[in-house]
Structure formats: C-alpha cells, structure tokens
Scaffold this motif. Structure first.
Motif, PDB file in Angstrom:
ATOM      1  N   PRO A 359       0.835  -1.200   0.000  1.00  0.00           N
ATOM      2  CA  PRO A 359       0.000   0.000   0.000  1.00  0.00           C
ATOM      3  C   PRO A 359       0.867   1.247   0.000  1.00  0.00           C
ATOM      4  O   PRO A 359       1.998   1.241   0.495  1.00  0.00           O
ATOM      5  CB  PRO A 359      -0.803  -0.138   1.302  1.00  0.00           C
ATOM      6  N   PRO A 360       0.375   2.341  -0.573  1.00  0.00           N
ATOM      7  CA  PRO A 360       1.175   3.572  -0.571  1.00  0.00           C
ATOM      8  C   PRO A 360       1.394   4.064   0.850  1.00  0.00           C
ATOM      9  O   PRO A 360       0.510   3.949   1.706  1.00  0.00           O
ATOM     10  CB  PRO A 360       0.306   4.551  -1.374  1.00  0.00           C
ATOM     11  N   PRO A 361       2.594   4.571   1.135  1.00  0.00           N
ATOM     12  CA  PRO A 361       2.859   5.033   2.503  1.00  0.00           C
ATOM     13  C   PRO A 361       1.995   6.237   2.863  1.00  0.00           C
ATOM     14  O   PRO A 361       1.675   7.076   2.028  1.00  0.00           O
ATOM     15  CB  PRO A 361       4.353   5.400   2.448  1.00  0.00           C
ATOM     16  N   GLU A 366       3.080   2.623   8.684  1.00  0.00           N
ATOM     17  CA  GLU A 366       3.992   1.711   8.027  1.00  0.00           C
ATOM     18  C   GLU A 366       3.251   0.414   7.749  1.00  0.00           C
ATOM     19  O   GLU A 366       2.185   0.162   8.319  1.00  0.00           O
ATOM     20  CB  GLU A 366       5.211   1.421   8.903  1.00  0.00           C
ATOM     21  N   TRP A 367       3.810  -0.417   6.864  1.00  0.00           N
ATOM     22  CA  TRP A 367       3.175  -1.692   6.583  1.00  0.00           C
ATOM     23  C   TRP A 367       4.196  -2.811   6.718  1.00  0.00           C
ATOM     24  O   TRP A 367       5.393  -2.608   6.546  1.00  0.00           O
ATOM     25  CB  TRP A 367       2.532  -1.721   5.198  1.00  0.00           C
ATOM     26  N   VAL A 368       3.685  -3.996   7.066  1.00  0.00           N
ATOM     27  CA  VAL A 368       4.521  -5.182   7.178  1.00  0.00           C
ATOM     28  C   VAL A 368       3.893  -6.278   6.332  1.00  0.00           C
ATOM     29  O   VAL A 368       2.670  -6.356   6.184  1.00  0.00           O
ATOM     30  CB  VAL A 368       4.671  -5.656   8.635  1.00  0.00           C
ATOM     31  N   ALA A 369       4.720  -7.127   5.745  1.00  0.00           N
ATOM     32  CA  ALA A 369       4.233  -8.230   4.927  1.00  0.00           C
ATOM     33  C   ALA A 369       3.748  -9.367   5.818  1.00  0.00           C
ATOM     34  O   ALA A 369       4.366  -9.690   6.829  1.00  0.00           O
ATOM     35  CB  ALA A 369       5.339  -8.715   4.003  1.00  0.00           C
ATOM     36  N   LEU A 370       2.630  -9.966   5.438  1.00  0.00           N
ATOM     37  CA  LEU A 370       2.091 -11.137   6.124  1.00  0.00           C
ATOM     38  C   LEU A 370       2.358 -12.365   5.265  1.00  0.00           C
ATOM     39  O   LEU A 370       2.185 -12.332   4.048  1.00  0.00           O
ATOM     40  CB  LEU A 370       0.591 -10.988   6.362  1.00  0.00           C
ATOM     41  N   PHE A 444      -0.136  -5.699   6.460  1.00  0.00           N
ATOM     42  CA  PHE A 444      -0.808  -5.138   7.627  1.00  0.00           C
ATOM     43  C   PHE A 444      -0.268  -3.731   7.838  1.00  0.00           C
ATOM     44  O   PHE A 444       0.943  -3.533   7.947  1.00  0.00           O
ATOM     45  CB  PHE A 444      -0.556  -5.995   8.853  1.00  0.00           C
ATOM     46  N   THR A 445      -1.161  -2.760   7.875  1.00  0.00           N
ATOM     47  CA  THR A 445      -0.778  -1.361   8.057  1.00  0.00           C
ATOM     48  C   THR A 445      -0.990  -0.968   9.511  1.00  0.00           C
ATOM     49  O   THR A 445      -2.027  -1.281  10.107  1.00  0.00           O
ATOM     50  CB  THR A 445      -1.608  -0.443   7.151  1.00  0.00           C
TER      51      THR A 445
END
Length: 449
Positions: A359-361, A366-370, A444-445
């Motif tokens: 997703p765009p910041p 922040e986002w993390v990969a699941l 996950f943001t």
C-alpha cells in the motif's frame, strides 16, 4: 538419486505412526479454534533425531517440540517449551537443541529430552541457527539478532538491523551469518566481530535462508511482484563476493529452504509441493507434490532423508490447520527423478493468493508483509482498546484475513469472519502481539512505532 514420498508422521494428539506405504491422511483434532500449527523442523545427523516445533491451540501451554527417531520414524518424546514455539536448531557437537518461542530460547538436552535452560532474548524470537565450531547460537527477533554463548547460555552480543527479521543461517566454514529482512535484503554478519559486513538485495519479502558450506553458496526464498502477478524465487548468493549469482523460479510463495551438501541439492517448500534444485546447475530438477502446504524443511546429510513439515490452512484444506512431517529419500545413485517442466508448475490453488502490492505510505503509518497461507506474529501499535474490526481493516486485501489470535493470560482468544458467534477476541492494546492468519498475499498497516 531416489526421490519419493516414503511416509507421513502425523503429529496430532493420539495419532499413531503410519506404516510405510500407508495413505498420508492427517486429521483435524478439535474444532476450528483448536488446531495444531507446524512451525519448524531441524535434524541432528549425529544422533539421527528430528525436532519439530508445534503450537497446539487446544492446549495450555501450547508450544511443544516433537522428537522423532530417524531410524524408526517414531515420535519418542514431546517437550513443552512455553506458550508458543517457532524456530529450532541443533548443535550436534554438544547435543543441545535451541527453540525460539514465548519463553525466549529454550535449551533442550538431547539425552534427557528436557529443557535444561531458558534464555531471554527480547521481542518475538523467530529464527534460530547454530555455529557448531564456535558454539554460538543466533536468534532473530523483531529487528535484532541475539548471539548466545552455548557454553554459558547467556546473550553475549546483540546485532540491531533496523528492520523486521525472518530466518537466519550460518556458514561454519567462513563464520558468516545470513539474516533475511523485511526490507528485501540479506544482512551478512561477521561471526568474529558481530558486525554487519555486507547487505545483499534479493527482492521482496525474503523468508527462508540456507547455506551450503561446501560451495559457500547461500539460498534465499522470496516472492517477486512483476506488476501483474506474484512469482516465487530462490536467490543464490555467492558467499565470497556477497552478490546474487542466480535467481531460480520455483512457483508460488516459497517458504523454507534447506541444503543437503552431500547431494548438492536444495529443497524449497511451497504451496502444495517441494521444489528440488540442483546446486550445480541452479535449475529445478524435480517438483514433488504434497497433500498439504509445505511449511519448513530439513535434510540429514548422512542418510539423505529430507523432512518436510506441513500446515494446511484455509488455502490448502478445509477445517483449519493440520500438521504433519513428510519424509523423502534423496539418496544418490538411484534412478533419476522425473524431468522438471520447463516452467514452474502452477500452484495447486492459483486463486488462493491474490496479488497484494504494497500500500502507498501514509504519514505516520507503516506496513509489514504477512506470510501467505499461515499466521504471522505482528506487534500492534494502535492505541489501547482498539476494536478488532480496526485491526481487521488494516489487512490488505481485507478478504484474505481468516483468523486473528492473541494469547491473553493463559487463554488463546480468536476472531474469524467464518465464526463470528465464536469469536472472543474483541479488542487489542498497544504493543500486543497478534497472530494474523491470511489465506493470500497480504500486508498489515499500522502506526509507525
């Protein structure tokens, strides 16, 4: 080479050893909230023992290590190690087994199958690797690598890498440690100085890492996004130059990787299969179907037996997670395996993992990969008493969210859109650890820590 499925060891409660040639059909124990989740597997070639980490969500504490006798393929011990268990590694020189989990690192004595020590290492320990030459143990957790002295069972150094970390591997011949990070690089640590001496870009979301000490090649599983579709790859790193010398396509969403230096074969678990790579040619020479999704893999270089751990979630089977260990014989000198197809075989469930571009910041986020098809431990940074619906909405795409778990007191509480009436996880607090289980590629943001 003889490469075939021999049998499956069902690691569910009360399950008996399947005889050679029996149908490999594990069964679910308990209801949809009471499942056993497979995490990791390690082999001690000296004792011919296999160690498997599991979480049985029906039990408290739920984290256990199953000990399998490699000669009889029988489970000979079950060792409780805390509320949950993740990575496992063995030092065959000292006869010690190291398990990352809720208690930190549990040290199991192979002779007694009991926990001899527990070592605190910080936040969310996941991956474990051992250098038998130095008797040092490396544990990933959060953005940190803890270095443990196996002689004193104490942490002697911490190496902060600044990003979320996954698996770790050691080359005992060069005393180099390789760590997969969320930022798409593998950090190379000098075991003599505990400093980062190189970083190697390998693409999006590297997870598994393995080393062939005979060739000084490092193998890293990852997932690449072409703009229209995901593809699974194994990056091959030359340990001498710290550069990627080959990229091997292996199909959809590879997870773990292991090396047999005796055969120079590399084994990669994925959605419903195991890819076998010839280390001499960097090509896939066989793809072995599994009745479940491959989660982790380990090889015994003395017997050339390969152990593949599986967990079936919403993408690979009905009714929740089913765990088992499948055993393959990869002995040299026998008939060659079937020829590999010129392109990676399609995933067993090609629609199970819809693309999920980052997703765009946004400011302050922040986002993390699941990890696709399994459960990822994530630290929530939302305020206290945040409704579970907010946490679910932070998963992208939202339709991939299958279960959310949190350990509260001595009880697992969960949420699922499939069982709203049974969902007893209603809110989370800041810095809670939530296990987010997704049935596809997802992110996950959260607010920036």
């Amino acid at each position: 080479m003889k490469l075939r499925l021999l049998l499956m060891l069902a690691l569910v409660i009360g399950a008996a050893l399947l005889p050679r040639g029996a149908a490999a059909q594990p069964t679910v124990t308990g209801g949809p909230w009471m499942q056993t989740m497979f995490h990791d597997v390690a082999v001690d070639p000296a004792s011919n023992r296999v160690y498997v980490t599991l979480d049985n969500y029906a039990a408290t504490p739920s984290g256990t290590v199953k000990v399998i006798d490699g000669a009889s393929n029988a489970v000979v011990a079950t060792v409780p190690v805390g509320q949950w268990a993740e990575g496992v590694a063995v030092n065959p020189t000292t006869g010690r087994v190291y398990v990352a989990g809720s208690n930190g690192v549990s040290v199991i004595d192979e002779t007694t199958n009991t926990v001899a020590a527990t070592i605190p290492v910080g936040l969310l320990p996941i991956g474990v690797a051992v250098n038998p030459n130095t008797n040092l143990i490396y544990v990933t957790g959060g953005d940190n690598v803890s270095v443990i002295d196996g002689g004193t069972n104490t942490v002697v150094a911490n190496v902060a890498l600044g990003v979320g970390l996954h698996e770790v591997a050691v080359n005992p011949a060069t005393n180099r440690i390789y760590v997969a990070g969320d930022n798409g690089v593998v950090a190379v640590i000098d075991g003599g100085t505990n400093t980062v001496v190189a970083t190697v870009p390998v693409g999006w979301s590297p997870v598994g890492v393995a080393v062939n000490p005979m060739t000084n090649l490092i193998y890293v599983t990852g997932t690449a996004w072409s703009g229209t579709a995901w593809s699974g790859t194994v990056s091959v790193i030359d340990g001498g130059s710290n550069t990627v010398v080959a990229t091997v396509p292996v199909g959809m969403h590879p997870m773990d990787v292991a090396v047999n230096p005796t055969t120079n074969h590399v084994y990669v678990t994925g959605y419903g299969d195991v890819a076998v790579i010839d280390g001499a040619t960097n090509s896939v020479v066989a793809t072995i179907p599994l009745p479940a999704d491959g989660r982790a893999v380990a090889a015994n270089p003395i017997t050339s037996l390969v152990y593949v751990g599986t967990s079936v979630g919403g993408t690979g089977g009905a009714g929740g997670a089913i765990s088992g260990v499948y055993l393959f014989d990869d002995s040299p000198g026998a008939a060659p395996p079937p020829a590999a197809s010129p392109t990676p075989p399609p995933a067993p469930t090609p629609t199970a993992c819809p693309p999920a571009p980052a997703p765009p910041p946004a400011d302050g986020m922040e986002w993390v990969a699941l990890q696709c098809g399994t459960c990822s431990a994530v630290i929530t940074t939302y305020p206290d008493n945040t409704p579970i619906a907010t946490i679910v909405d932070a998963v992208t795409p939202p339709e991939t969210a299958e279960w959310l778990w949190r350990f509260e007191g001595d009880t697992w509480r969960g949420w699922s859109p499939a069982f709203p009436q049974a969902s007893d996880l209603t809110e989370v607090d800041r810095l809670d650890v939530v296990f987010i289980c997704v049935g596809g590629s997802a992110t996950f943001t959260r607010p920036t820590i």
